[in-house]
Design a protein around this motif. Structure first.
Motif, PDB file in Angstrom:
ATOM      1  N   ASP A 134      -0.828  -6.707   4.860  1.00 53.40           N
ATOM      2  CA  ASP A 134      -1.769  -6.245   3.845  1.00 53.40           C
ATOM      3  C   ASP A 134      -2.688  -5.220   4.506  1.00 53.40           C
ATOM      4  N   PRO A 135      -2.327  -3.929   4.472  1.00 54.78           N
ATOM      5  CA  PRO A 135      -3.065  -2.911   5.231  1.00 54.78           C
ATOM      6  C   PRO A 135      -4.524  -2.818   4.797  1.00 54.78           C
ATOM      7  N   PHE A 136      -5.372  -2.445   5.754  1.00 53.71           N
ATOM      8  CA  PHE A 136      -6.783  -2.237   5.443  1.00 53.71           C
ATOM      9  C   PHE A 136      -6.942  -1.058   4.496  1.00 53.71           C
ATOM     10  N   THR A 137      -7.973  -1.139   3.671  1.00 54.70           N
ATOM     11  CA  THR A 137      -8.326  -0.036   2.786  1.00 54.70           C
ATOM     12  C   THR A 137      -9.607   0.611   3.308  1.00 54.70           C
ATOM     13  N   LEU A 138      -9.970   1.732   2.711  1.00 50.16           N
ATOM     14  CA  LEU A 138     -11.208   2.400   3.107  1.00 50.16           C
ATOM     15  C   LEU A 138     -12.414   1.502   2.836  1.00 50.16           C
ATOM     16  N   GLU A 139     -12.353   0.781   1.728  1.00 49.48           N
ATOM     17  CA  GLU A 139     -13.449  -0.142   1.414  1.00 49.48           C
ATOM     18  C   GLU A 139     -13.602  -1.210   2.486  1.00 49.48           C
ATOM     19  N   ASP A 140     -12.456  -1.663   3.054  1.00 47.33           N
ATOM     20  CA  ASP A 140     -12.507  -2.638   4.155  1.00 47.33           C
ATOM     21  C   ASP A 140     -13.256  -2.056   5.349  1.00 47.33           C
ATOM     22  N   LEU A 141     -12.921  -0.813   5.711  1.00 48.58           N
ATOM     23  CA  LEU A 141     -13.554  -0.195   6.876  1.00 48.58           C
ATOM     24  C   LEU A 141     -15.044  -0.004   6.654  1.00 48.58           C
ATOM     25  N   ILE A 142     -15.426   0.313   5.424  1.00 50.93           N
ATOM     26  CA  ILE A 142     -16.859   0.449   5.112  1.00 50.93           C
ATOM     27  C   ILE A 142     -17.551  -0.901   5.283  1.00 50.93           C
ATOM     28  N   SER A 143     -16.914  -1.968   4.808  1.00 53.20           N
ATOM     29  CA  SER A 143     -17.516  -3.302   4.927  1.00 53.20           C
ATOM     30  C   SER A 143     -17.583  -3.748   6.384  1.00 53.20           C
ATOM     31  N   PHE A 144     -16.633  -3.286   7.226  1.00 56.09           N
ATOM     32  CA  PHE A 144     -16.650  -3.622   8.648  1.00 56.09           C
ATOM     33  C   PHE A 144     -17.695  -2.820   9.414  1.00 56.09           C
ATOM     34  N   GLY A 145     -18.231  -1.754   8.800  1.00 60.30           N
ATOM     35  CA  GLY A 145     -19.174  -0.892   9.492  1.00 60.30           C
ATOM     36  C   GLY A 145     -18.501   0.183  10.324  1.00 60.30           C
ATOM     37  N   THR A 146     -17.195   0.414  10.078  1.00 61.81           N
ATOM     38  CA  THR A 146     -16.477   1.454  10.826  1.00 61.81           C
ATOM     39  C   THR A 146     -17.004   2.842  10.468  1.00 61.81           C
ATOM     40  N   LEU A 147     -17.384   3.027   9.221  1.00 62.89           N
ATOM     41  CA  LEU A 147     -18.005   4.266   8.745  1.00 62.89           C
ATOM     42  C   LEU A 147     -18.818   3.911   7.502  1.00 62.89           C
ATOM     43  N   ASN A 148     -19.569   4.876   6.981  1.00 60.10           N
ATOM     44  CA  ASN A 148     -20.350   4.577   5.776  1.00 60.10           C
ATOM     45  C   ASN A 148     -19.792   5.317   4.560  1.00 60.10           C
ATOM     46  N   MET A 149     -20.416   5.114   3.424  1.00 59.96           N
ATOM     47  CA  MET A 149     -19.922   5.642   2.166  1.00 59.96           C
ATOM     48  C   MET A 149     -19.900   7.171   2.136  1.00 59.96           C
ATOM     49  N   ASP A 150     -20.942   7.800   2.698  1.00 61.53           N
ATOM     50  CA  ASP A 150     -20.995   9.262   2.683  1.00 61.53           C
ATOM     51  C   ASP A 150     -19.869   9.865   3.521  1.00 61.53           C
ATOM     52  N   MET A 151     -19.604   9.255   4.692  1.00 60.80           N
ATOM     53  CA  MET A 151     -18.508   9.738   5.539  1.00 60.80           C
ATOM     54  C   MET A 151     -17.172   9.564   4.820  1.00 60.80           C
ATOM     55  N   ALA A 152     -17.019   8.430   4.139  1.00 61.51           N
ATOM     56  CA  ALA A 152     -15.786   8.169   3.404  1.00 61.51           C
ATOM     57  C   ALA A 152     -15.588   9.200   2.299  1.00 61.51           C
ATOM     58  N   THR A 153     -16.658   9.507   1.604  1.00 55.98           N
ATOM     59  CA  THR A 153     -16.594  10.505   0.530  1.00 55.98           C
ATOM     60  C   THR A 153     -16.153  11.853   1.076  1.00 55.98           C
ATOM     61  N   PHE A 154     -16.731  12.258   2.200  1.00 58.46           N
ATOM     62  CA  PHE A 154     -16.400  13.542   2.806  1.00 58.46           C
ATOM     63  C   PHE A 154     -14.944  13.573   3.277  1.00 58.46           C
ATOM     64  N   LEU A 155     -14.489  12.498   3.940  1.00 56.27           N
ATOM     65  CA  LEU A 155     -13.121  12.472   4.448  1.00 56.27           C
ATOM     66  C   LEU A 155     -12.102  12.446   3.312  1.00 56.27           C
ATOM     67  N   LYS A 156     -12.414  11.708   2.261  1.00 56.08           N
ATOM     68  CA  LYS A 156     -11.502  11.658   1.117  1.00 56.08           C
ATOM     69  C   LYS A 156     -11.346  13.047   0.502  1.00 56.08           C
ATOM     70  N   ALA A 157     -12.460  13.754   0.323  1.00 53.27           N
ATOM     71  CA  ALA A 157     -12.408  15.112  -0.225  1.00 53.27           C
ATOM     72  C   ALA A 157     -11.684  16.057   0.722  1.00 53.27           C
ATOM     73  N   SER A 158     -11.878  15.860   2.029  1.00 51.20           N
ATOM     74  CA  SER A 158     -11.254  16.739   3.025  1.00 51.20           C
ATOM     75  C   SER A 158      -9.740  16.593   3.020  1.00 51.20           C
ATOM     76  N   VAL A 159      -9.246  15.368   2.907  1.00 44.59           N
ATOM     77  CA  VAL A 159      -7.801  15.160   2.867  1.00 44.59           C
ATOM     78  C   VAL A 159      -7.229  15.758   1.584  1.00 44.59           C
ATOM     79  N   LYS A 160      -7.846  15.465   0.447  1.00 42.91           N
ATOM     80  CA  LYS A 160      -7.355  16.000  -0.826  1.00 42.91           C
ATOM     81  C   LYS A 160      -7.473  17.521  -0.867  1.00 42.91           C
ATOM     82  N   GLY A 161      -8.461  18.073  -0.122  1.00 44.68           N
ATOM     83  CA  GLY A 161      -8.661  19.513  -0.060  1.00 44.68           C
ATOM     84  C   GLY A 161      -7.861  20.202   1.019  1.00 44.68           C
TER      85      GLY A 161
END
Length: 454
Positions: free
Chosen positions: A192-219
């Motif tokens: 059951d692979p980790f999701t981005l929400e999992d990493l945010i809950s673990f403190g691996t990164l925060n919501m703003d970083m996730a938003t930026f990376l998601k847009a960067s990949v799609k862009g």
């Protein structure tokens, strides 16, 4: 040492002696039972159903009782059940490794000879209580691992990479190269692979970083995930790959297939080692070159380690933007130096400046990730590659992790914060329909959003 301490020491020593003796007795019984099972029973090891396994378990229970009666040994019900479980694991599983593979909290298994087995559990390395009987027992389990995939390991070929049926990655090295005895390292495959929400809950990164990376990949930003061994690069790469749109053709290239992309149009390529005659090897570089003929929209390389770096950079520079890969390095700057060194290994006589220009134009973002002593994994920096200034590739940090020490339980304290710099690729993202609120790049102490900001 006073009398009470002497008594306590004596009692502890006696308890350890009794435990060790009991363990030896159970190992002896287990070996005798296993030999009798092999002699007396016809066991179907290939895809047994639940009913077959239950019948075999009952027969093993009967044989355990017979062996104990013949040897005049008395074991508790729990000890008898443990022997039945161990014999079942020897028949259908990977012996002592089976319970470790079944434990979802364990991410890696490290066998350093028959008596030293370590696991990574919830990010921490601990010694396991399980063990093998001897080197021969370890080698038997190694044969069980590599036989289904047609590999071999012996003195003439003492190292091998393999993969378990569930996708877990295995590295094996045996004597004379491994001085402690046969050595097995298993990187478990997450069912059951980790999701981005999992990493945010673990403190691996925060919501703003996730938003930026998601847009960067799609862009269609070219991104490198950089970090040390066990830092979580592949997990992070897998999560970022999930943001690639489903209408694109993706080619993944790996030494051992670990990526679990959920898109519809994915072509998975995996390297192949040389055969027993030393022929037939197909490496990452050959697969990268071949992938360019496969009309990919995106190329995802599990890890660049050598000369394939040049082909990867050229692909990124020739219309395959939005590609992703990982590299072993401790800082964003080090990752670029590593890429430069790997390009030099390609055999192309290129001046350093030309290589750096290739790197500066191909790579847009570097995500630096690290594993801390408390077992946690965190994104240390998200760094943008700006271009060349003289002979130097210029970088700027967009987000970073600022550590504030440790809490009372020894866990890392700190927070992810923006540096206040708005990335230069924000305009490119807009051309791909990715509009970001630039407030996420401002250094504010609190914003309180609970969902992706788009």
């Amino acid at each position: 040492m006073n009398r009470d301490n002497v008594v306590q020491f004596s009692e502890d020593h006696a308890a350890k002696e009794f435990k060790a003796k009991r363990k030896r007795e159970m190992e002896e019984v287990c070996k005798v039972v296993l030999d009798k099972v092999i002699d007396e029973m016809s066991v179907n090891k290939q895809n047994p159903d639940i009913a077959q396994k239950k019948e075999v378990s009952l027969q093993i229970t009967r044989i355990v009782g017979e062996v104990l009666s013949e040897s005049s040994r008395n074991l508790s019900y729990g000890e008898k059940q443990n022997i039945v479980k161990e014999v079942m694991d020897e028949i259908y599983g990977l012996g002592p490794l089976t319970p470790l593979l079944e434990d979802d909290d364990i991410s890696e298994i490290m066998v350093n000879g028959p008596d030293n087995i370590y696991v990574e559990k919830k990010g921490k390395l601990i010694k396991s209580e399980v063990s093998f009987r001897d080197d021969t027992h370890v080698l038997h389990i190694i044969d069980r691992i590599i036989a289904p995939i047609g590999r071999r390991v012996d003195e003439s070929s003492p190292m091998v990479d393999a993969r378990l049926q569930d996708g877990s990655r295995v590295n094996i090295i045996i004597p004379p190269l491994a001085l402690n005895g046969p050595t097995i390292t298993i990187r478990k495959f997450a069912a059951d692979p980790f999701t981005l929400e999992d990493l945010i809950s673990f403190g691996t990164l925060n919501m703003d970083m996730a938003t930026f990376l998601k847009a960067s990949v799609k862009g269609r930003t070219n991104i490198i995930v950089s970090g040390g061994t066990g830092s979580g690069k592949t997990t992070f790469l897998n999560i970022m790959s999930s943001f690639i749109p489903h209408d694109e053709r993706i080619v993944t290239i790996e030494d051992a297939a670990e990526l679990q992309l959920q898109q519809d149009h994915v072509v998975k390529l995996e390297t192949r080692p040389a055969n027993v005659e030393g022929k037939g090897k197909v490496g990452i570089r050959e697969l990268v070159v071949n992938s360019l003929r496969m009309r990919p929209d995106r190329i995802v390389v599990g890890e660049v380690r050598s000369a394939e770096a040049l082909d990867m950079l050229q692909a990124m520079n020739t219309g395959h933007d939005g590609s992703l890969t990982t590299v072993h390095a401790n800082t964003p700057r080090d990752s670029l130096s590593r890429l430069e060194t790997m390009v030099m290994m390609s055999g192309m006589e290129l001046p350093s400046r030309a290589i750096r220009e290739q790197i500066a134009s191909a790579i847009h973002l570097i995500v630096q990730i690290s594993r801390f002593n408390d077992g946690s994994r965190k994104v240390l920096k998200i760094t943008e590659v700006l271009g060349m200034e003289g002979d130097t590739v210029t970088l700027q940090d967009i987000f970073e992790f600022r550590q504030d020490g440790f809490d009372e339980n020894g866990r890392v304290k700190g927070s992810h914060v923006p540096t206040g710099i708005v990335p230069g690729n924000i305009e490119k993202l807009k051309t791909h329909g990715e509009k970001l609120n630039t407030s996420i790049f401002r250094n504010q102490s609190f914003r309180g959003e609970n969902s992706f900001r788009r």
